[in-house]
Structures are given as structure tokens and as C-alpha cells.
Design a protein around this motif. Structure first.
Motif, PDB file in Angstrom:
ATOM      1  N   CYS A 149      -9.011   7.133  -1.084  1.00 51.18           N
ATOM      2  CA  CYS A 149     -10.579   7.155  -1.478  1.00 51.18           C
ATOM      3  C   CYS A 149     -10.876   8.350  -2.134  1.00 51.18           C
ATOM      4  O   CYS A 149     -10.385   9.476  -1.384  1.00 51.18           O
ATOM      5  CB  CYS A 149     -11.422   6.397  -0.306  1.00 51.18           C
ATOM      6  SG  CYS A 149     -11.140   4.799   0.239  1.00 51.18           S
ATOM      7  N   LYS A 281      -5.992   1.181  -0.978  1.00 56.54           N
ATOM      8  CA  LYS A 281      -6.422   2.582  -1.368  1.00 56.54           C
ATOM      9  C   LYS A 281      -7.550   2.938  -1.005  1.00 56.54           C
ATOM     10  O   LYS A 281      -8.315   3.829  -0.184  1.00 56.54           O
ATOM     11  CB  LYS A 281      -6.759   2.793  -2.844  1.00 56.54           C
ATOM     12  CG  LYS A 281      -7.401   4.033  -3.331  1.00 56.54           C
ATOM     13  CD  LYS A 281      -7.829   3.978  -4.832  1.00 56.54           C
ATOM     14  CE  LYS A 281      -8.667   5.180  -5.174  1.00 56.54           C
ATOM     15  NZ  LYS A 281      -8.838   5.131  -6.745  1.00 56.54           N
ATOM     16  N   ARG A 282      -8.473   1.637  -0.515  1.00 51.73           N
ATOM     17  CA  ARG A 282      -9.848   1.968  -0.138  1.00 51.73           C
ATOM     18  C   ARG A 282      -9.714   1.902   1.468  1.00 51.73           C
ATOM     19  O   ARG A 282     -10.790   2.265   2.042  1.00 51.73           O
ATOM     20  CB  ARG A 282     -10.691   0.377  -0.194  1.00 51.73           C
ATOM     21  CG  ARG A 282     -10.893   0.232  -1.775  1.00 51.73           C
ATOM     22  CD  ARG A 282     -11.568  -1.253  -1.935  1.00 51.73           C
ATOM     23  NE  ARG A 282     -12.626  -1.398  -1.140  1.00 51.73           N
ATOM     24  CZ  ARG A 282     -12.995  -2.960  -1.036  1.00 51.73           C
ATOM     25  NH1 ARG A 282     -12.283  -4.022  -1.579  1.00 51.73           N
ATOM     26  NH2 ARG A 282     -13.978  -3.362  -0.084  1.00 51.73           N
ATOM     27  N   LYS A 285      -8.668   6.920   4.076  1.00 52.73           N
ATOM     28  CA  LYS A 285      -9.787   8.019   3.878  1.00 52.73           C
ATOM     29  C   LYS A 285      -9.255   9.172   4.502  1.00 52.73           C
ATOM     30  O   LYS A 285      -9.238   9.473   5.988  1.00 52.73           O
ATOM     31  CB  LYS A 285     -10.962   7.492   4.412  1.00 52.73           C
ATOM     32  CG  LYS A 285     -11.362   6.320   3.856  1.00 52.73           C
ATOM     33  CD  LYS A 285     -12.888   5.718   4.706  1.00 52.73           C
ATOM     34  CE  LYS A 285     -13.199   4.433   3.863  1.00 52.73           C
ATOM     35  NZ  LYS A 285     -14.531   3.800   4.644  1.00 52.73           N
TER      36      LYS A 285
END
Length: 333
Positions: A149, A281-282, A285
Motif C-alpha cells: 500500500c 497489495k491492499r 502496509k
């Protein structure tokens, strides 16, 4: 509480300590029960320093990590239904186990001194020559990016204009036995492959193993156009000056080696296919998750998977079997 797999799904039975290894579903954790037991014997999970007085069993910790790494888009609220513990408890166990594995194996994944000997490299080169006809090439090197992210701070440090993502870069060496025999990183997203090579200091290790009395390498890693000819490494033929063209023999060599070099991409693909967290990907973090460790530990378990099954796409191509799991782990520790 133990999880039991029945024909109707999972049901919880309170019989004592959790034991997810009891069902060993390959779709959930990528390994069978027998394979999980062999993995447990080499990981030394009993020595983990747990956070907040947690005391999960090694079986529980291993299955949790494997499931979280393999499940695409999985969140800890999903694991509650499978493992029967709170989100905070599962998060602590997952992170503690990842950190333990990272500390135990990261340096050995960088360069496997126990296995990458001069004799073994010669064996690799013979396997490549038998398939491609290329003399002296023993492995294939490339970089890969793991996106995450967009960070809240210092976004430009992680953004790759080429990949159009924020992420970390890793450098990997694939050998003909199907193992990712060296993993170096992470680096910031904009870092190029040649920069990673120069920073990795692998050239000095290759000089110790491959240099003769004149300091000339006898065996080489092969990379794409990002890599230049240097000690122990080479790339495709390039025109030697403006307006000059490659000879037909050089063009033919480039085409042949390009079709062989692709095996390193196969290794990246195996890692991505087995461990869906690297595609999510989301859910990655930086600052709140050990994002780089996801890929490092995924690489370790991908190698475990290859050793336990005795083959993969790469080893089949070069007709060279990987080592047994115990041999592999003993060589990198």
C-alpha cells in the motif's frame, strides 16, 4: 480446543491444546500432515520468545503462519473462524513466528555456504550445459518487486516509476535444482538490479569459490540486460559500439539463453502462486506489518515445498533433483 475436519467442514472440540496439524489440509496450509511434522522438526519453534505471555503450540504457530501466507486477502477476522482465537492473539502469534523465522534463516537465505560449494556449482553448470549448451553458467539471477500500500510518509522512497507501485525490491538466484539459493533484500522500490548486485557483495563470495590463480571466473550467473559482464556474472551480448550489430551467433546465443533464463521468473511465480499474501497489495502496509518478511519467509517455505515434493518446474527442466528437506536446512544453518 482442537479443530476437527469433518465432511461438513470444521467443527471445534474442546479437548485441550489447539492442534491444527491434526487435519493438515493442503489447501489451507500447502503441506500435508506428514510434511508438516517434518517441517516442525527443523524450525525450532519451541525457542520463540512469545509476546504477552502467549504460549501457542509449535503446531498451532506453524499452521497459522502457513494459512495466513497462503490465503489471498485473508484477514485475522477470517482466521478466528478457523483457529478459534481472538484477532489480537492471532496477530501476535503470527508476527512473533515470522520474526523468529526471519532471524533464524534470513542470513542463510542470502548465501547458502553449506550447499553452494565449488563442487555443487560445477554440478549445476553441467546440468545447465546439458539442457542449453551454455558452458559455465550455473544459476540465473534477477530482481523482483513486492508491492504494498502507498505509505503515509516518504512515498517517493518506495515508488518505482518502472513498476508503477510502491514496494520493496529483492534479488534472487535460481539454481537448476529448483531452489531459490540466494535471496537478498529488501531494497527501496526504485533500486535497480545492477545496484542490488553491487551492494550484495556476492562477487567477493564468488571470487573465493570460483577464481583461479589469474583471478578469472570459471563459472557464471546469467542475468538479463540489467546485468553487465563482471566477475562471476554475465548478461546477454550487446553491440560494442554505435551503429554496430550483433553477429548471428551472438543473436542466437541471446535467444537461447533468454529461453533458459526465464526459469528465475518461474521461481517468482511459484512463490506468488503458493503464498497469496504476496499478491495482496491492499493488505500489506509498512509500519504496521512486517511486509518484507512476508516475501522472505514465503521464499523459505517455497524451497521447503520443493524439497518435500522432490521436484518443481525448474528441476524438471534441468533433470536435477533438489535435496531432501533435512539436508537443505542443515546446509543453511
Amino acid at each position: 480446543m482442537t479443530l476437527v475436519l469433518s465432511r461438513y467442514g470444521y467443527r471445534r472440540v474442546i479437548v485441550g491444546v489447539p492442534a491444527p496439524i491434526a487435519f493438515g489440509d493442503v489447501q489451507l496450509v500447502r503441506f500435508s500432515k506428514v510434511q508438516l511434522r517434518r517441517i516442525l522438526l527443523v524450525l525450532d519453534l519451541e525457542s520463540i520468545q512469545w509476546t504477552a505471555r502467549n504460549r501457542p503450540s509449535p503446531e498451532f504457530a506453524l499452521c497459522l503462519v502457513l494459512h495466513c501466507l497462503s490465503a489471498v486477502g485473508s484477514q485475522f477476522k477470517d482466521e478466528i473462524n478457523i483457529f478459534g482465537y481472538s484477532r489480537s492473539y492471532l496477530s501476535l502469534v503470527f508476527n512473533d513466528t515470522l520474526l523468529h523465522l526471519g532471524q533464524r534463516f534470513k542470513e542463510q537465505l542470502y548465501w547458502d555456504e553449506g550447499r553452494l560449494t565449488a563442487v555443487k556449482i560445477q554440478e549445476y553448470a553441467q546440468a545447465v550445459e546439458a539442457v542449453a549448451g551454455a558452458r559455465g553458467v550455473w544459476g540465473f539471477i534477477d530482481g523482483t518487486m513486492r508491492p504494498f500500500c502507498r505509505p503515509g510518509d516518504n512515498q517517493q522512497d518506495y515508488y518505482s516509476g518502472h513498476k508503477k507501485h510502491h514496494g520493496f525490491q529483492f534479488q534472487c538466484i535460481m539454481t537448476p535444482d529448483g531452489l531459490m539459493s540466494s535471496l537478498h533484500g529488501p531494497y527501496m522500490g526504485p533500486t535497480g538490479d545492477w545496484v542490488m548486485w553491487n551492494d550484495s557483495d556476492l562477487e567477493s563470495k564468488l571470487r573465493e569459490l570460483l577464481g583461479d590463480e589469474d583471478g578469472v571466473a570459471r563459472y557464471y550467473l546469467y542475468g538479463d540486460l540489467a546485468y553487465w559482464a563482471a566477475f562471476g556474472i554475465m548478461g546477454p551480448y550487446r553491440p560494442q559500439g554505435n551503429g554496430m550489430e550483433l553477429s548471428r551467433a551472438e543473436q542466437a546465443a541471446n535467444v537461447t539463453m533468454s529461453s533458459i533464463r526465464i526459469v528465475v521468473e518461474w521461481g517468482f511465480g511459484l512463490n506468488m502462486n503458493y503464498w497469496g499474501i504476496n499478491n495482496y497489495k491492499r493488505g500489506s502496509k509498512i509500519g504496521s506489518s512486517p511486509v518484507a518478511l512476508y516475501y522472505i519467509i514465503s521464499t523459505l517455505f517455497t524451497n521447503f515445498h520443493t524439497c518435500l515434493h522432490g521436484r518443481n518446474l525448474v528441476s524438471n527442466k534441468f533433470h536435477l533433483e533438489p535435496p531432501r528437506l533435512e539436508e537443505y536446512v542443515n546446509s543453511i544453518l
